[in-house]
Design a protein around this motif. Structure first.
Motif, PDB file in Angstrom:
ATOM      1  N   LYS A 135       0.926  -1.197   0.004  1.00 17.60           N
ATOM      2  CA  LYS A 135      -0.028   0.059   0.058  1.00 17.60           C
ATOM      3  C   LYS A 135       0.868   1.334  -0.028  1.00 17.60           C
ATOM      4  CE  LYS A 135      -4.016  -2.084   2.567  1.00 17.60           C
ATOM      5  NZ  LYS A 135      -4.698  -1.948   3.861  1.00 17.60           N
ATOM      6  N   VAL A 136       0.373   2.260  -0.635  1.00 18.46           N
ATOM      7  CA  VAL A 136       1.116   3.493  -0.842  1.00 18.46           C
ATOM      8  C   VAL A 136       0.108   4.594  -0.558  1.00 18.46           C
ATOM      9  CG1 VAL A 136       2.259   5.005  -2.149  1.00 18.46           C
ATOM     10  CG2 VAL A 136       2.886   2.780  -2.426  1.00 18.46           C
ATOM     11  N   TYR A 137       0.221   5.642   0.342  1.00 19.27           N
ATOM     12  CA  TYR A 137      -0.392   6.764   0.651  1.00 19.27           C
ATOM     13  C   TYR A 137       0.220   8.143   0.550  1.00 19.27           C
ATOM     14  CZ  TYR A 137      -3.050  10.083   3.497  1.00 19.27           C
ATOM     15  OH  TYR A 137      -3.608  11.091   3.957  1.00 19.27           O
ATOM     16  N   LEU A 138      -0.595   8.657  -0.156  1.00 21.06           N
ATOM     17  CA  LEU A 138       0.179  10.401  -0.656  1.00 21.06           C
ATOM     18  C   LEU A 138      -0.921  11.194  -0.080  1.00 21.06           C
ATOM     19  CD1 LEU A 138       0.424   9.641  -4.682  1.00 21.06           C
ATOM     20  CD2 LEU A 138       2.164   9.295  -2.786  1.00 21.06           C
ATOM     21  N   PRO A 139      -0.131  11.972   0.972  1.00 26.14           N
ATOM     22  CA  PRO A 139      -1.048  13.191   1.376  1.00 26.14           C
ATOM     23  C   PRO A 139      -1.552  13.944   0.621  1.00 26.14           C
ATOM     24  CG  PRO A 139       1.315  13.261   1.840  1.00 26.14           C
ATOM     25  CD  PRO A 139       1.302  11.963   1.206  1.00 26.14           C
ATOM     26  N   PRO A 140      -2.559  14.800   1.263  1.00 18.54           N
ATOM     27  CA  PRO A 140      -3.108  16.065   0.571  1.00 18.54           C
ATOM     28  C   PRO A 140      -1.900  16.855  -0.073  1.00 18.54           C
ATOM     29  CG  PRO A 140      -4.277  15.614   2.312  1.00 18.54           C
ATOM     30  CD  PRO A 140      -3.072  14.554   2.496  1.00 18.54           C
ATOM     31  N   GLY A 141      -1.816  17.428  -1.296  1.00 23.44           N
ATOM     32  CA  GLY A 141      -0.976  18.150  -1.695  1.00 23.44           C
ATOM     33  C   GLY A 141       0.287  17.661  -2.219  1.00 23.44           C
ATOM     34  N   TYR A 142       0.428  16.464  -2.102  1.00 23.20           N
ATOM     35  CA  TYR A 142       1.608  15.580  -2.755  1.00 23.20           C
ATOM     36  C   TYR A 142       1.524  15.447  -4.156  1.00 23.20           C
ATOM     37  CZ  TYR A 142       5.565  12.319  -2.998  1.00 23.20           C
ATOM     38  OH  TYR A 142       6.648  11.934  -3.326  1.00 23.20           O
ATOM     39  N   VAL A 143       0.247  15.093  -4.520  1.00 23.07           N
ATOM     40  CA  VAL A 143       0.099  14.877  -6.160  1.00 23.07           C
ATOM     41  C   VAL A 143      -1.385  15.783  -6.322  1.00 23.07           C
ATOM     42  CG1 VAL A 143      -0.380  13.481  -8.183  1.00 23.07           C
ATOM     43  CG2 VAL A 143       1.299  12.704  -6.257  1.00 23.07           C
ATOM     44  N   THR A 144      -2.057  15.634  -5.569  1.00 22.59           N
ATOM     45  CA  THR A 144      -3.363  16.371  -5.685  1.00 22.59           C
ATOM     46  C   THR A 144      -3.911  16.942  -4.265  1.00 22.59           C
ATOM     47  OG1 THR A 144      -4.719  14.282  -5.268  1.00 22.59           O
ATOM     48  CG2 THR A 144      -4.329  14.651  -7.558  1.00 22.59           C
ATOM     49  N   GLU A 145      -4.976  17.696  -4.471  1.00 22.23           N
ATOM     50  CA  GLU A 145      -5.361  18.467  -3.252  1.00 22.23           C
ATOM     51  C   GLU A 145      -6.062  17.585  -2.221  1.00 22.23           C
ATOM     52  OE1 GLU A 145      -8.639  18.961  -6.001  1.00 22.23           O
ATOM     53  OE2 GLU A 145      -6.440  19.006  -6.255  1.00 22.23           O
ATOM     54  N   TYR A 146      -6.220  16.141  -2.631  1.00 28.57           N
ATOM     55  CA  TYR A 146      -6.701  15.363  -1.747  1.00 28.57           C
ATOM     56  C   TYR A 146      -5.989  14.146  -1.574  1.00 28.57           C
ATOM     57  CZ  TYR A 146      -8.478  13.764  -6.258  1.00 28.57           C
ATOM     58  OH  TYR A 146      -8.551  13.202  -7.651  1.00 28.57           O
ATOM     59  N   PRO A 147      -6.169  13.184  -0.684  1.00 28.49           N
ATOM     60  CA  PRO A 147      -5.488  12.138  -0.391  1.00 28.49           C
ATOM     61  C   PRO A 147      -5.378  11.060  -1.421  1.00 28.49           C
ATOM     62  CG  PRO A 147      -6.962  12.191   1.235  1.00 28.49           C
ATOM     63  CD  PRO A 147      -7.202  13.387   0.515  1.00 28.49           C
ATOM     64  N   ARG A 148      -4.422  10.565  -2.035  1.00 32.77           N
ATOM     65  CA  ARG A 148      -4.558   9.347  -2.866  1.00 32.77           C
ATOM     66  C   ARG A 148      -3.811   8.238  -2.404  1.00 32.77           C
ATOM     67  NH1 ARG A 148      -6.226  10.585  -8.077  1.00 32.77           N
ATOM     68  NH2 ARG A 148      -6.630   8.258  -8.084  1.00 32.77           N
ATOM     69  N   GLY A 149      -4.526   6.860  -2.626  1.00 33.42           N
ATOM     70  CA  GLY A 149      -3.837   5.860  -2.143  1.00 33.42           C
ATOM     71  C   GLY A 149      -3.832   4.668  -3.303  1.00 33.42           C
ATOM     72  N   HIS A 150      -2.948   3.767  -2.860  1.00 28.01           N
ATOM     73  CA  HIS A 150      -2.655   2.683  -3.947  1.00 28.01           C
ATOM     74  C   HIS A 150      -2.489   1.322  -3.215  1.00 28.01           C
ATOM     75  CE1 HIS A 150      -0.856  -0.187  -7.086  1.00 28.01           C
ATOM     76  NE2 HIS A 150      -1.858   0.507  -7.738  1.00 28.01           N
ATOM     77  N   ALA A 151      -3.280   0.194  -3.564  1.00 22.76           N
ATOM     78  CA  ALA A 151      -3.203  -0.954  -2.977  1.00 22.76           C
ATOM     79  C   ALA A 151      -3.056  -2.146  -4.048  1.00 22.76           C
ATOM     80  CB  ALA A 151      -4.494  -1.335  -2.124  1.00 22.76           C
ATOM     81  N   SER A 152      -2.347  -3.139  -3.838  1.00 26.24           N
ATOM     82  CA  SER A 152      -1.893  -4.288  -4.653  1.00 26.24           C
ATOM     83  C   SER A 152      -1.543  -5.414  -4.111  1.00 26.24           C
ATOM     84  CB  SER A 152      -0.922  -3.581  -5.725  1.00 26.24           C
ATOM     85  OG  SER A 152       0.408  -3.283  -5.426  1.00 26.24           O
ATOM     86  N   GLN A 153      -1.749  -6.820  -4.500  1.00 31.10           N
ATOM     87  CA  GLN A 153      -1.232  -8.023  -4.138  1.00 31.10           C
ATOM     88  C   GLN A 153       0.087  -7.896  -4.866  1.00 31.10           C
ATOM     89  OE1 GLN A 153      -3.134  -9.647  -2.067  1.00 31.10           O
ATOM     90  NE2 GLN A 153      -4.471  -7.852  -1.850  1.00 31.10           N
ATOM     91  N   GLN A 154       1.129  -7.996  -4.016  1.00 29.86           N
ATOM     92  CA  GLN A 154       2.237  -8.381  -4.460  1.00 29.86           C
ATOM     93  C   GLN A 154       3.175  -8.596  -3.330  1.00 29.86           C
ATOM     94  OE1 GLN A 154       2.971  -4.277  -6.107  1.00 29.86           O
ATOM     95  NE2 GLN A 154       4.855  -4.408  -5.237  1.00 29.86           N
ATOM     96  N   VAL A 155       4.348  -9.405  -3.666  1.00 28.67           N
ATOM     97  CA  VAL A 155       5.178  -9.803  -2.485  1.00 28.67           C
ATOM     98  C   VAL A 155       6.089  -8.615  -2.101  1.00 28.67           C
ATOM     99  CG1 VAL A 155       7.033 -11.454  -2.116  1.00 28.67           C
ATOM    100  CG2 VAL A 155       5.443 -12.200  -3.726  1.00 28.67           C
ATOM    101  N   GLY A 156       6.605  -7.688  -2.824  1.00 30.75           N
ATOM    102  CA  GLY A 156       7.499  -6.790  -2.080  1.00 30.75           C
ATOM    103  C   GLY A 156       6.784  -5.403  -2.215  1.00 30.75           C
TER     104      GLY A 156
END
Length: 375
Positions: A135-156
């Motif tokens: 999982k990756v969490y991008l806080p507000p203002g990092y890419v957009t004005e609202y928080p974004r996240g990404h989740a995936s099934q992977q080993v590393g």
């Protein structure tokens, strides 16, 4: 285990450097070092290097680090939505942490941001992998004005590709996929030696194209730790990472103390330079599995794959974002008022059908022309 207080004491002088000194420290100009033929000695093999690396990895089952980076960056590398608080000072500091436990990894950082309207104290980037889910969490203002996240099934974790983690992963998790730019066996063990701070280093070289190559400089006297990585394009250094190590008592576990990174464009202009300084370290601490789990906070727009997205609502429930809704304002989706009307769905379906018709027609025309050319 390394006493945390002891590590702090070791780095108290460096951590107290003034901004002016740090600015000088990160403004490095990478150059290709002069290399000389190696003296006659026993043949060095990939297997010998890997064995030493794996032994060190086995000695460090878990670890936790904290460090500070001072970065100098040009406007060309600003993230979308970022702006400078002080336009004439292209410098900011980053406070980072890294936790390792077997194949689990957690990386966080918080920077003195230049982002517009980003809430102070809530701007921490988080990347977590428990060995099965990343999982990756991008806080507000990092890419957009609202928080974004990404989740995936992977080993590393994709974070193993991050330049800013290389000093630690080179040392303690060299077997992790993508820690090196290519598998070690793809690097040629050259008969050259490079002098790095009065140390005789082995040069490994990987050349993916005729005009580009990567070099790793390994110090045999310190269990083949990587002290330099260079990416060379058209005979010029495009980026370079140097690492200074500190020995840790009798265990011979080398600890990254300081590291420097520089990125240049094709004309030799500096795009980014960075100086990192370790401030805290623990080797083989007891880390709970909970450290490698993460729940996206309310308001996060989470991307799972090409077909699945959702927003975490205030009550913790997931509000699915349909394909036709992805162009709607974030605020309306968050409030639940952004449902797609039937008329809009009809327009979407019409556009899809038209696209299919156009695709079929183009295919028929190409096939007709091909048949005519063979007559």
């Amino acid at each position: 285990m390394i006493p945390v207080a002891g590590v702090r004491g070791l780095y108290s002088t460096v951590a107290g450097m003034t901004a002016a000194i740090l600015l000088t420290a990160v403004s490095i100009q990478p150059v290709v070092a002069e290399q000389v033929d190696a003296p006659a000695s026993g043949a060095l093999t990939h297997e010998k290097i890997l064995k030493v690396w794996e032994e060190r990895e086995q000695r460090v089952k878990s670890a936790r680090f904290e460090w500070t980076e001072i970065r100098l960056i040009t406007d060309d590398l600003l993230m979308p939505g970022e702006s400078r608080v002080e336009p004439d000072v292209p410098q900011y500091s980053v406070k980072s942490s890294l936790s390792l436990k077997e194949n689990q990894i957690r990386h966080t950082f918080r920077k003195e941001i230049w982002q517009v309207d980003a809430p102070r104290g809530e701007n921490s980037f988080v990347s977590v992998s428990n060995g099965e889910t990343a999982k990756v969490y991008l806080p507000p203002g990092y890419v957009t004005e609202y928080p974004r996240g990404h989740a995936s099934q992977q080993v590393g974790s994709d974070e193993v590709n991050s330049t800013y983690l290389k000093p630690f992963l080179w040392c303690y998790r060299p077997s992790m996929s993508s820690v090196l730019v290519a598998p070690l066996e793809k690097f040629d063990i050259t008969q050259e030696r490079a002098a790095y701070q009065d140390r005789d280093c082995v040069v490994l070289r990987y050349q993916p194209t005729p005009t580009t190559k990567f070099e790793l400089w390994l110090d045999p006297s310190r269990d083949f730790v990587i002290v330099r990585q260079q990416f060379i394009r058209d005979g010029l250094v495009a980026n370079q990472l140097d690492v200074e190590y500190l020995p840790v008592d009798e265990t011979r576990v080398w600890l990254p103390q300081e590291w420097r990174f520089a990125m240049l464009d094709k004309k030799g202009k500096s795009l980014l330079s960075m100086n990192g300084t370790l401030t805290r370290a623990e080797i083989n601490p007891t880390l709970p599995d909970a450290d490698f789990e993460f729940e996206f906070p309310p308001g996060t727009w989470v991307h799972e794959d090409k077909a699945h997205e959702h927003i975490v609502m205030a009550d913790g429930k997931q509000r699915a974002v349909a394909l036709g809704e992805r162009g709607l304002p974030y605020e309306s989706l968050l409030s639940g008022t952004g449902r797609v009307s039937k008329s809009r769905w009809k327009r979407v379906l019409v556009q899809i059908n038209l696209s299919v018709v156009v695709f079929v027609c183009v295919g028929l025309v190409l096939r007709w022309n091909q048949l005519r050319s063979h007559r």
